[in-house]
Design a protein around this motif. Sequence first.
Motif, PDB file in Angstrom:
ATOM      1  N   ARG A 197       9.114   5.178  24.915  1.00 33.37           N
ATOM      2  CA  ARG A 197       9.739   5.458  26.204  1.00 33.37           C
ATOM      3  C   ARG A 197      11.014   5.926  26.284  1.00 33.37           C
ATOM      4  N   SER A 198      11.803   5.282  25.506  1.00 29.93           N
ATOM      5  CA  SER A 198      13.165   5.738  25.764  1.00 29.93           C
ATOM      6  C   SER A 198      13.605   6.761  25.206  1.00 29.93           C
ATOM      7  N   ARG A 199      14.486   7.731  26.088  1.00 28.00           N
ATOM      8  CA  ARG A 199      15.030   9.205  25.743  1.00 28.00           C
ATOM      9  C   ARG A 199      16.413   9.036  25.126  1.00 28.00           C
ATOM     10  N   ALA A 200      16.930   7.774  24.982  1.00 25.39           N
ATOM     11  CA  ALA A 200      18.193   7.561  24.327  1.00 25.39           C
ATOM     12  C   ALA A 200      18.297   8.046  22.952  1.00 25.39           C
ATOM     13  N   THR A 201      19.117   8.703  22.476  1.00 22.61           N
ATOM     14  CA  THR A 201      19.429   9.017  21.177  1.00 22.61           C
ATOM     15  C   THR A 201      20.348   8.016  20.428  1.00 22.61           C
ATOM     16  N   THR A 202      19.837   7.395  19.253  1.00 23.29           N
ATOM     17  CA  THR A 202      20.905   6.452  18.547  1.00 23.29           C
ATOM     18  C   THR A 202      21.026   6.944  17.233  1.00 23.29           C
ATOM     19  N   GLN A 203      21.973   6.459  16.559  1.00 24.42           N
ATOM     20  CA  GLN A 203      22.216   6.504  15.221  1.00 24.42           C
ATOM     21  C   GLN A 203      21.599   5.725  14.157  1.00 24.42           C
ATOM     22  N   PRO A 204      21.075   5.863  13.083  1.00 20.60           N
ATOM     23  CA  PRO A 204      20.452   5.205  12.125  1.00 20.60           C
ATOM     24  C   PRO A 204      21.083   3.898  11.897  1.00 20.60           C
ATOM     25  N   VAL A 205      20.258   2.920  11.807  1.00 23.18           N
ATOM     26  CA  VAL A 205      20.676   1.675  11.543  1.00 23.18           C
ATOM     27  C   VAL A 205      19.720   0.995  10.286  1.00 23.18           C
ATOM     28  N   ALA A 206      20.351   0.528   9.407  1.00 21.29           N
ATOM     29  CA  ALA A 206      19.612   0.052   8.233  1.00 21.29           C
ATOM     30  C   ALA A 206      19.666  -1.427   7.947  1.00 21.29           C
ATOM     31  N   VAL A 207      18.465  -1.735   7.578  1.00 25.19           N
ATOM     32  CA  VAL A 207      18.179  -3.404   7.289  1.00 25.19           C
ATOM     33  C   VAL A 207      17.477  -3.451   5.894  1.00 25.19           C
ATOM     34  N   GLN A 208      17.723  -4.595   5.269  1.00 26.69           N
ATOM     35  CA  GLN A 208      17.177  -4.686   4.052  1.00 26.69           C
ATOM     36  C   GLN A 208      16.112  -5.743   4.141  1.00 26.69           C
ATOM     37  N   ARG A 209      15.146  -5.743   3.403  1.00 30.03           N
ATOM     38  CA  ARG A 209      13.994  -6.807   3.323  1.00 30.03           C
ATOM     39  C   ARG A 209      13.433  -6.724   1.924  1.00 30.03           C
TER      40      ARG A 209
END
Length: 248
Positions: A197-209
């Motif tokens: 639903r969000s139209r916002a543009t965000t930069q990639p965020v990385a997480v480790q599992r």
Amino acid sequence: MPIDPVTDFEIEAYIDGELDTERRMAVEDHLSRHADVAARVMADLKVRSALRLVLQQREPLPAQLADRAETLRQRLGKRRWRLSAIMGFSTMGMAAAAAALMLVWPSLHGDVPSYVGDAVMSHRVGLMRAAMISQVETPHFDAREMQQSTRIRMPVPLSGWRVTDVQLFPSDAGPALQFMIHTDNGQIMSMFATPTRSRATTQPVAVQRGDTAAAYWNRDGVSYALIGSLPARDLDRAADDVADNAYF
């Protein structure tokens, strides 16, 4: 009733406090029977506690965390994070604390989107499909048809990346699209997209599992995730290039 095997992804989610009670109990039972894994979990919990202490006390990052902080600090300019948002530090102390904040932010705030879990699960399913003779991989992709049916536009894969399978998966937000990808250096990755639903543009965020990393971002009403078995910092760099690439 048999208990589902505990995965590395769930162990990391346990450390971050992201599991429900039933799976927490499963992980704790697993740790009680595997001392080596339990020792690693305690070490990870210690690192997270140290980082929380840095943020709470606003002190310079401990020396044993300096290398990890420096790697993240170098990314602050690219991300356009403002160090001035953290008050009371020297210049280097501010950079280190901001880097620490980036490292633990998803864990402290629990704001990793739920669709990232769907992306990781679909990645595992994609690996299973690739290993099964009875499952036929389908690399064909009609961008116009897919956009009309799902409202999803996929990033164009990077040079040297080969799409080996294209599948639709259900998700809470609606149909999700997945590309399984073989890279030119032998990595198997997947790209997952679902409407938001969000139209916002965000930069990639990385997480480790555990051995799996996920990088996620939003663009033009679509949420994306890049999944692979490589360090989060490497996946994050790849996701930056993918996110900035052209879209079908």
